[in-house]
Design an enzyme around this catalytic site. Structure first.
Site, PDB file in Angstrom:
ATOM      1  N   ARG A 282       0.823  -1.213   0.000  1.00 28.41           N
ATOM      2  CA  ARG A 282       0.000   0.000   0.000  1.00 28.41           C
ATOM      3  C   ARG A 282       0.857   1.264   0.000  1.00 28.41           C
ATOM      4  NH1 ARG A 282      -2.409   0.615   4.746  1.00 28.41           N
ATOM      5  NH2 ARG A 282      -3.474  -1.373   4.519  1.00 28.41           N
TER       6      ARG A 282
ATOM      7  N   TYR B 266      -8.976  22.925 -11.312  1.00 28.78           N
ATOM      8  CA  TYR B 266      -9.703  21.793 -11.910  1.00 28.78           C
ATOM      9  C   TYR B 266     -10.943  21.500 -11.047  1.00 28.78           C
ATOM     10  CZ  TYR B 266     -10.836  16.934 -12.819  1.00 28.78           C
ATOM     11  OH  TYR B 266     -11.506  15.768 -13.080  1.00 28.78           O
TER      12      TYR B 266
ATOM     13  N   ASP C 109       0.032  22.861  -8.224  1.00 33.65           N
ATOM     14  CA  ASP C 109      -0.320  21.796  -9.162  1.00 33.65           C
ATOM     15  C   ASP C 109       0.330  22.124 -10.504  1.00 33.65           C
ATOM     16  OD1 ASP C 109      -1.554  20.128 -11.045  1.00 33.65           O
ATOM     17  OD2 ASP C 109      -3.398  19.990  -9.860  1.00 33.65           O
TER      18      ASP C 109
ATOM     19  N   LYS D 231      -1.849  12.760 -17.057  1.00 33.25           N
ATOM     20  CA  LYS D 231      -1.760  13.684 -18.178  1.00 33.25           C
ATOM     21  C   LYS D 231      -0.391  13.564 -18.879  1.00 33.25           C
ATOM     22  CE  LYS D 231      -5.875  14.937 -16.839  1.00 33.25           C
ATOM     23  NZ  LYS D 231      -6.084  14.405 -15.532  1.00 33.25           N
TER      24      LYS D 231
END
Ligand code: 4LM
Length: 402
Positions: free
Chosen positions: A65, A118, A190, A215
């Protein structure tokens, strides 16, 4: 090998690091390409050894994890490309933003965010975090006085995108960082629209850089991934608390591998995206059906100087409005034959979408307008096709909406 500088006393170049850093084929039977470690857990040498790993007295892998060797290699490369001490990759861009915010914020804290983000990031801050007692305060960060005004002694994080999704407003990273640091807040940027090939926010004073690796980093529209890069002390906390306990949003080793593959061509892809987008922007700027266009490569771009200072190239994203407004925008989208109607960005395919009804639908309409995301705005992510084909498709579609 990966850190060899050939005695020239200079760091290896961007693409060289994206291709080689942190991997020596002799450690994996000579395999040119780093192996994918498809494992959920790791064998301990002894019970005591396992306990020492859990106590943090010994470094190594415990459970998938939080860490996997394929993921580690990607984290090392991204940290180097962003000029950061350490990196963490997770299952999506929103996974990176949420793991970071959940780790660093508690009830009573405040986040000051740029008004244009966003849609799902905006929703997380304004609808998600608010439910848990964290106040999210919008500011127009192109206006530094408004940043000053929005900060309070409770502000822990100042968060923005630059260029911002979808209308490419550019924020002065160094100036906002100076103001935020003066008030002891961390700066989180970002960098998805640029990728580290075009911009390194840490070099301008940011504390943390986040990415949607879905992206440009992945670059091929075939995966979701996210990353956060910064000082090791912060990244260790985000891994150990945010990822491990609060989100569990782990990246698949296969996706980590695919992003490693994408990174090898990141620099040349960004050159091509930027070059083609400049040609598309020029075409749009000269077309009579177009009312406004926002692109860092155009002479009349309002944030041109800051963009030129922060960005090494002009990037692949363009926002435009047609004279016919909303209806003409949708007509343009529907007339396109090669350019694909889809959200997301940074893929080989040129993509076009309508933020007000798609990526930014989470904004209440009045907020959207206030934040400069008009009903008629259309966003393009210019891909890697031959530019003449992109221009021809756009021309035939635009000619039909006049
Ligand atoms: C889109 N964007 O705009 P994941 N940060 C930025 C983004 O543009 C995105 C994310 C984070 C789009 C997705 C549909 C600046 C996403 C979120 O989708 O969670 O990897 O990234 O078209």
């Amino acid at each position: 090998m990966a850190n060899e500088d050939f005695g020239r006393n200079r760091p290896l170049g961007f693409s060289t690091r994206a291709i080689h850093l942190g991997y020596d084929p002799s450690t994996a039977q000579g395999a040119l390409t780093p192996p994918i470690y498809l494992t959920s857990t790791y064998a301990f040498e002894s019970a005591e050894d396992g306990a020492a790993l859990f106590r943090g007295e010994k470094q190594g892998y415990i459970y998938g994890r939080t860490k996997n060797p394929t993921q580690t290699l990607l984290e090392q490369r991204l940290a180097s490309l962003e000029g950061g001490e350490a990196g963490l990759v997770v299952s999506s861009g929103i996974g990176a933003i949420t793991a970071t915010c959940w780790t660093l914020l508690s009830a009573g804290d405040e986040v000051v965010f740029d008004q244009t983000l966003y849609g799902s990031t905006y929703a997380f801050l304004t609808k998600g975090l608010q439910r848990f007692g964290v106040k999210a305060v919008p500011a127009d960060m192109t206006n530094l006085a408004m940043v000053e005004e929005a900060l309070t002694p409770n502000t822990k994080i100042v968060f923005f995108e630059s260029p911002a999704n979808p209308n490419l407003r550019v924020i002065d990273i160094a100036k906002v960082a100076e103001i935020a640091h003066g008030r002891k807040a961390l700066v989180m940027v970002d960098n998805t629209f640029c990728s580290p090939a075009l911009q390194n926010p840490l070099a301008f004073g940011a504390d943390l850089v986040v990415h949607s690796a879905t992206k440009f980093l992945g670059g091929h529209g075939d995966l979701l991934g996210g990353a956060v890069i910064g000082r090791a002390e912060l990244i260790n906390q985000i891994r150990g608390v945010g990822l491990r306990w609060l989100t569990g949003a782990t990246i698949s080793p296969i996706n980590a591998f695919l992003i490693l593959r994408g990174l090898k061509t990141l620099e040349i892809r960004m050159q091509r995206h930027s070059q083609s987008a400049r040609a598309v922007a020029e075409l749009l700027a000269s077309h009579p059906a177009v009312a406004t266009i926002s692109y860092p490569g155009l002479a009349d771009f309002p944030y041109k100087e800051i963009a030129a200072r922060q960005m090494r190239d002009t990037g692949g994203l363009i926002a435009l409005e047609l004279k016919g407004g909303h209806d003409a925008g949708l007509k343009l989208m529907n007339r396109l034959k090669l350019i694909t109607r889809a959200v997301s960005l940074g893929d080989a395919e040129t993509l076009i979408q309508h933020p007000a009804s798609m990526t930014h639908a989470a904004y209440p309409p009045e907020e959207r307008t206030k934040h400069g995301i008009s009903e008629g705005l259309v966003r393009m992510s210019v891909g890697l096709e031959n530019v003449d084909d992109i221009l021809d498709d756009l021309t035939q579609a635009l000619d039909g909406v006049r």
